[in-house]
Design a protein around this motif. Sequence first.
Motif, PDB file in Angstrom:
ATOM      1  N   ASN A   1      36.997  40.548  49.067  1.00 33.13           N
ATOM      2  CA  ASN A   1      38.137  40.280  49.956  1.00 33.13           C
ATOM      3  C   ASN A   1      39.215  41.338  49.756  1.00 33.13           C
ATOM      4  OD1 ASN A   1      37.727  37.302  51.205  1.00 33.13           O
ATOM      5  ND2 ASN A   1      36.897  37.369  49.119  1.00 33.13           N
TER       6      ASN A   1
ATOM      7  N   TYR B   1      42.963  40.306  50.034  1.00 35.09           N
ATOM      8  CA  TYR B   1      43.555  39.637  48.869  1.00 35.09           C
ATOM      9  C   TYR B   1      43.795  40.632  47.737  1.00 35.09           C
ATOM     10  CZ  TYR B   1      42.960  34.965  50.859  1.00 35.09           C
ATOM     11  OH  TYR B   1      43.069  33.840  51.647  1.00 35.09           O
TER      12      TYR B   1
ATOM     13  N   ARG C   1      35.654  27.763  49.242  1.00 34.13           N
ATOM     14  CA  ARG C   1      36.648  27.150  48.349  1.00 34.13           C
ATOM     15  C   ARG C   1      36.031  25.894  47.755  1.00 34.13           C
ATOM     16  NH1 ARG C   1      40.060  24.379  45.714  1.00 34.13           N
ATOM     17  NH2 ARG C   1      42.298  24.383  46.164  1.00 34.13           N
TER      18      ARG C   1
ATOM     19  N   ALA D   1      37.577  29.916  44.495  1.00 28.91           N
ATOM     20  CA  ALA D   1      36.551  30.640  45.251  1.00 28.91           C
ATOM     21  C   ALA D   1      35.228  30.641  44.496  1.00 28.91           C
ATOM     22  CB  ALA D   1      37.010  32.069  45.508  1.00 28.91           C
TER      23      ALA D   1
ATOM     24  N   TYR E   1      45.247  31.170  42.913  1.00 25.21           N
ATOM     25  CA  TYR E   1      45.753  29.928  43.510  1.00 25.21           C
ATOM     26  C   TYR E   1      47.174  30.075  44.049  1.00 25.21           C
ATOM     27  CZ  TYR E   1      42.143  26.474  42.340  1.00 25.21           C
ATOM     28  OH  TYR E   1      40.997  25.730  42.297  1.00 25.21           O
TER      29      TYR E   1
ATOM     30  N   GLU F   1      47.164  30.448  51.435  1.00 27.75           N
ATOM     31  CA  GLU F   1      45.949  30.320  52.247  1.00 27.75           C
ATOM     32  C   GLU F   1      44.745  29.951  51.381  1.00 27.75           C
ATOM     33  OE1 GLU F   1      48.602  33.243  54.466  1.00 27.75           O
ATOM     34  OE2 GLU F   1      48.155  32.719  52.384  1.00 27.75           O
ATOM     35  N   TYR F   2      44.716  30.486  50.190  1.00 26.52           N
ATOM     36  CA  TYR F   2      43.647  30.188  49.224  1.00 26.52           C
ATOM     37  C   TYR F   2      43.785  28.742  48.728  1.00 26.52           C
ATOM     38  CZ  TYR F   2      40.847  31.057  44.919  1.00 26.52           C
ATOM     39  OH  TYR F   2      39.917  31.024  43.905  1.00 26.52           O
TER      40      TYR F   2
ATOM     41  N   THR G   1      43.049  25.892  51.421  1.00 24.80           N
ATOM     42  CA  THR G   1      41.738  25.805  52.067  1.00 24.80           C
ATOM     43  C   THR G   1      41.008  24.570  51.557  1.00 24.80           C
ATOM     44  OG1 THR G   1      41.569  28.206  52.295  1.00 24.80           O
ATOM     45  CG2 THR G   1      39.528  26.958  52.428  1.00 24.80           C
TER      46      THR G   1
ATOM     47  N   ARG H   1      35.315  28.207  54.027  1.00 26.33           N
ATOM     48  CA  ARG H   1      35.511  29.601  53.631  1.00 26.33           C
ATOM     49  C   ARG H   1      37.001  29.955  53.644  1.00 26.33           C
ATOM     50  NH1 ARG H   1      31.085  31.959  52.349  1.00 26.33           N
ATOM     51  NH2 ARG H   1      29.100  31.296  53.242  1.00 26.33           N
ATOM     52  N   ILE H   2      37.418  30.660  52.618  1.00 23.51           N
ATOM     53  CA  ILE H   2      38.824  31.025  52.453  1.00 23.51           C
ATOM     54  C   ILE H   2      39.200  32.058  53.517  1.00 23.51           C
ATOM     55  CG2 ILE H   2      40.486  32.084  50.873  1.00 23.51           C
ATOM     56  CD1 ILE H   2      38.685  30.958  48.578  1.00 23.51           C
TER      57      ILE H   2
END
Length: 223
Positions: free
Chosen positions: A58, A61, A101, A106, A186, A190-191, A194, A199-200
Amino acid sequence: MSSPTTRMQDAVRILMLIDKAAEPISNSDVSADAALASAVGVVRSQVRLQKLDFWVRNPDYLANELLNDYENGDQDLALLGLAAEILDTEEPEMRRYPMLRYLFGAYEDLEDALAVLRHADLVVRRKQGRPGHVTRTDYFLLQAGRDTVAKIGTDFPELMWYSARSALVVQLAEGQGATQLKDRQYIVDEYLNTSHGVRIPSITERARRRLAAIREEIEEKQE
């Protein structure tokens, strides 16, 4: 969003990540285990491997974390440049492979990829604990694994993107344990928000707005 990864693509990515993330091994690791005679390093715990892999998979991120380090540190322009290297290109769109998630953040099943590496005698997995109650899983990189990374770099230089990003991720995570990495991830709303099993989502556009705002602030200070 890019297409799902293949088993072999996952194996190459994980091999390169383990190569960059591996810590020195101790005599106690190898003294009673003949399979580890050629081990050159180890990644301790599946949790750590998963958290590092999240940032490789990602780029949005990863860039956001680089911006965090820039703003929370001494505003090192090198960090800003690394974030821009990602966000000023289509890397977040082309290289992003979302993860699910789960209860502890993740997660993506790496067993197929690791099975490829273990079958080829590139990586050895060792579990601690007892059957039904594994407390930790370590991943030992063998010399053949390191040699394979070098060969991939020679024969397929386009795949060395994984190695470069893995090196950056390891640099970002330096000095932080698996739990610290989990807690750090964390922090992103958005993470965190979720739902389990989903899916993140991407944060690419928000990260790009952050980068633009930082650049604007720098320009104002220079006027």
